[in-house]
Design a protein around this motif. Structure first.
Motif, mmCIF file in Angstrom:
data_model
loop_
_atom_site.group_PDB
_atom_site.id
_atom_site.type_symbol
_atom_site.label_atom_id
_atom_site.label_comp_id
_atom_site.label_asym_id
_atom_site.label_seq_id
_atom_site.Cartn_x
_atom_site.Cartn_y
_atom_site.Cartn_z
ATOM 1 N N UNK A 22 19.121 20.302 8.487
ATOM 2 C CA UNK A 22 19.430 21.118 7.304
ATOM 3 C C UNK A 22 20.255 20.323 6.296
ATOM 4 N N UNK A 23 21.253 19.599 6.773
ATOM 5 C CA UNK A 23 22.100 18.807 5.881
ATOM 6 C C UNK A 23 21.300 17.732 5.160
ATOM 7 N N UNK A 24 20.364 17.120 5.869
ATOM 8 C CA UNK A 24 19.531 16.071 5.274
ATOM 9 C C UNK A 24 18.372 16.667 4.475
ATOM 10 N N UNK A 25 18.231 17.991 4.526
ATOM 11 C CA UNK A 25 17.154 18.706 3.831
ATOM 12 C C UNK A 25 15.779 18.178 4.226
ATOM 13 N N UNK A 26 15.610 18.013 5.557
ATOM 14 C CA UNK A 26 14.342 17.520 6.098
ATOM 15 C C UNK A 26 13.609 18.634 6.825
ATOM 16 N N UNK A 27 12.327 18.722 6.598
ATOM 17 C CA UNK A 27 11.492 19.636 7.371
ATOM 18 C C UNK A 27 11.188 18.977 8.715
ATOM 19 N N UNK A 39 5.694 16.122 15.785
ATOM 20 C CA UNK A 39 6.326 17.379 15.396
ATOM 21 C C UNK A 39 6.629 18.217 16.627
ATOM 22 N N UNK A 40 5.764 18.136 17.635
ATOM 23 C CA UNK A 40 6.008 18.867 18.880
ATOM 24 C C UNK A 40 7.292 18.405 19.560
ATOM 25 N N UNK A 41 7.602 17.108 19.486
ATOM 26 C CA UNK A 41 8.843 16.595 20.072
ATOM 27 C C UNK A 41 10.043 17.222 19.384
ATOM 28 N N UNK A 42 10.003 17.299 18.057
ATOM 29 C CA UNK A 42 11.099 17.921 17.305
ATOM 30 C C UNK A 42 11.233 19.386 17.726
ATOM 31 N N UNK A 43 10.120 20.077 17.809
ATOM 32 C CA UNK A 43 10.140 21.489 18.203
ATOM 33 C C UNK A 43 10.689 21.660 19.614
ATOM 34 N N UNK A 44 10.332 20.764 20.515
ATOM 35 C CA UNK A 44 10.847 20.841 21.892
ATOM 36 C C UNK A 44 12.355 20.635 21.907
ATOM 37 N N UNK A 45 12.826 19.670 21.138
ATOM 38 C CA UNK A 45 14.262 19.393 21.105
ATOM 39 C C UNK A 45 15.044 20.502 20.414
ATOM 40 N N UNK A 46 14.410 21.201 19.488
ATOM 41 C CA UNK A 46 15.061 22.328 18.823
ATOM 42 C C UNK A 46 15.017 23.598 19.663
#
Length: 66
Positions: A22-27, A39-46
């Protein structure tokens, strides 16, 4: 691959990832491209996608480098 190369996502890690994004304003898409992970890795980590076996250490290392 050794079992030690697979890591879970902690609650603290999830919060830090979400706040940092959010701070870096990155999707999710932008972060995945910049960190060279899926993108799945990001979703898993989130915590928004299930990953019973964890995430590979190199994926987390790439994100931390970014």
């Amino acid at each position: 691959m050794r079992r030690s190369d697979i890591l879970p996502s902690s609650e603290t890690g999830k919060i830090k990832l979400i706040e940092s994004s959010k701070q870096a304003k990155l999707t999710i898409e932008e972060l995945a491209a910049k960190a060279n992970v899926s993108q799945d890795t990001i979703k898993r980590l989130r915590g928004t996608k299930d990953f019973p076996n964890g995430v590979e250490r190199w994926q987390i290392t790439n994100m931390l480098k970014f």
